[in-house]
Design a protein around this motif. Structure first.
Motif, PDB file in Angstrom:
ATOM      1  N   UNK A 163      -9.099  30.786 -33.665  1.00 56.51           N
ATOM      2  CA  UNK A 163      -9.414  30.941 -32.235  1.00 56.51           C
ATOM      3  C   UNK A 163      -8.657  29.868 -31.462  1.00 56.51           C
ATOM      4  N   UNK A 164      -7.984  30.260 -30.386  1.00 60.21           N
ATOM      5  CA  UNK A 164      -7.216  29.294 -29.604  1.00 60.21           C
ATOM      6  C   UNK A 164      -7.434  29.492 -28.112  1.00 60.21           C
ATOM      7  N   UNK A 165      -7.218  28.420 -27.367  1.00 57.78           N
ATOM      8  CA  UNK A 165      -7.309  28.442 -25.912  1.00 57.78           C
ATOM      9  C   UNK A 165      -6.564  27.227 -25.366  1.00 57.78           C
ATOM     10  N   UNK A 166      -6.201  27.316 -24.110  1.00 54.75           N
ATOM     11  CA  UNK A 166      -5.578  26.177 -23.431  1.00 54.75           C
ATOM     12  C   UNK A 166      -6.703  25.354 -22.831  1.00 54.75           C
ATOM     13  N   UNK A 167      -6.742  24.087 -23.201  1.00 50.75           N
ATOM     14  CA  UNK A 167      -7.827  23.227 -22.717  1.00 50.75           C
ATOM     15  C   UNK A 167      -7.406  22.350 -21.547  1.00 50.75           C
ATOM     16  N   UNK A 168      -6.089  22.195 -21.363  1.00 52.43           N
ATOM     17  CA  UNK A 168      -5.599  21.344 -20.280  1.00 52.43           C
ATOM     18  C   UNK A 168      -4.174  21.782 -19.949  1.00 52.43           C
TER      19      UNK A 168
ATOM     20  N   UNK B   9      -1.942  27.972 -36.692  1.00 52.85           N
ATOM     21  CA  UNK B   9      -2.089  27.630 -35.278  1.00 52.85           C
ATOM     22  C   UNK B   9      -0.830  28.014 -34.495  1.00 52.85           C
ATOM     23  N   UNK B  10       0.327  27.852 -35.114  1.00 49.42           N
ATOM     24  CA  UNK B  10       1.568  28.256 -34.444  1.00 49.42           C
ATOM     25  C   UNK B  10       1.588  29.761 -34.211  1.00 49.42           C
ATOM     26  N   UNK B  11       1.158  30.527 -35.199  1.00 49.69           N
ATOM     27  CA  UNK B  11       1.087  31.986 -35.042  1.00 49.69           C
ATOM     28  C   UNK B  11       0.115  32.363 -33.927  1.00 49.69           C
ATOM     29  N   UNK B  12      -1.040  31.705 -33.901  1.00 45.86           N
ATOM     30  CA  UNK B  12      -2.042  32.005 -32.874  1.00 45.86           C
ATOM     31  C   UNK B  12      -1.503  31.689 -31.481  1.00 45.86           C
ATOM     32  N   UNK B  13      -0.826  30.544 -31.337  1.00 49.08           N
ATOM     33  CA  UNK B  13      -0.241  30.177 -30.041  1.00 49.08           C
ATOM     34  C   UNK B  13       0.818  31.193 -29.632  1.00 49.08           C
ATOM     35  N   UNK B  14       1.667  31.573 -30.569  1.00 46.49           N
ATOM     36  CA  UNK B  14       2.720  32.570 -30.298  1.00 46.49           C
ATOM     37  C   UNK B  14       2.105  33.884 -29.815  1.00 46.49           C
TER      38      UNK B  14
ATOM     39  N   UNK C 294       1.044  21.236 -21.898  1.00 49.67           N
ATOM     40  CA  UNK C 294      -0.275  21.853 -22.024  1.00 49.67           C
ATOM     41  C   UNK C 294      -0.907  21.333 -23.314  1.00 49.67           C
ATOM     42  N   UNK C 295      -2.222  21.332 -23.325  1.00 51.80           N
ATOM     43  CA  UNK C 295      -2.960  21.028 -24.547  1.00 51.80           C
ATOM     44  C   UNK C 295      -3.680  22.303 -24.945  1.00 51.80           C
ATOM     45  N   UNK C 296      -3.455  22.682 -26.192  1.00 52.53           N
ATOM     46  CA  UNK C 296      -4.053  23.893 -26.745  1.00 52.53           C
ATOM     47  C   UNK C 296      -4.977  23.461 -27.881  1.00 52.53           C
ATOM     48  N   UNK C 297      -6.166  24.050 -27.929  1.00 48.54           N
ATOM     49  CA  UNK C 297      -7.114  23.760 -29.006  1.00 48.54           C
ATOM     50  C   UNK C 297      -7.309  24.994 -29.867  1.00 48.54           C
ATOM     51  N   UNK C 298      -7.771  24.738 -31.085  1.00 50.06           N
ATOM     52  CA  UNK C 298      -7.970  25.793 -32.068  1.00 50.06           C
ATOM     53  C   UNK C 298      -9.202  25.497 -32.899  1.00 50.06           C
TER      54      UNK C 298
END
Length: 144
Positions: free
Chosen positions: A78-83, A31-36, A89-93
């Protein structure tokens, strides 16, 4: 900014633990890699920001594990910013195995932008806040 980002990953032998499946800390690493990578795809220059003394810091992770990943599995994180808020920010995966259409884990992380020189969260600059796009609807697994 692309509102949804997919990181593709193949599970390697060194990610397998004594129970012969992926160790739970690896899910967080993915998840850290995906966010990066998602952030980089929007023009966020982590190296330049770090030189200026700023970086993203995790405040909270929430992980729900649903199935085990095994060596050789081809995954999509799969990641996206939800809020988005001024201070976080809140990021979901979704961590998915498309071969059998299995969602292995659902994760959400609360991130804050920090001034690393004083170790304090700061408000998101307008240009950062404005570039963050929240999808119109909750993203589905990559096979939907």
């Amino acid at each position: 900014m692309p509102s949804v980002f997919d990181l593709h990953h193949v599970v390697e032998q060194d990610e397998i633990d004594a129970q012969e499946h992926v160790h739970n800390l690896r899910y967080l690493q993915w998840t850290l890699w995906a966010a990066r990578d998602h952030s980089a795809s929007t023009g966020w220059d982590a190296a330049a920001e770090l030189k200026r003394g700023f970086g993203w810091v995790v405040r909270q992770h929430e992980v729900t594990y649903r199935a085990a990943a095994l060596v050789g599995d081809q995954l999509v994180i799969r990641t996206w910013i939800s809020e988005k808020m001024r201070m976080a920010i809140r990021r979901k995966y979704l961590i998915c195995r498309p071969a059998d259409r299995m969602i292995l884990a659902r994760v959400q992380t609360r991130w804050v932008l920090a001034d690393l020189r004083v170790r304090k969260a700061v408000s998101l600059p307008d240009e950062v806040y404005d570039r963050m796009v929240i999808p119109d609807s909750t993203p589905t697994p990559p096979w939907s």
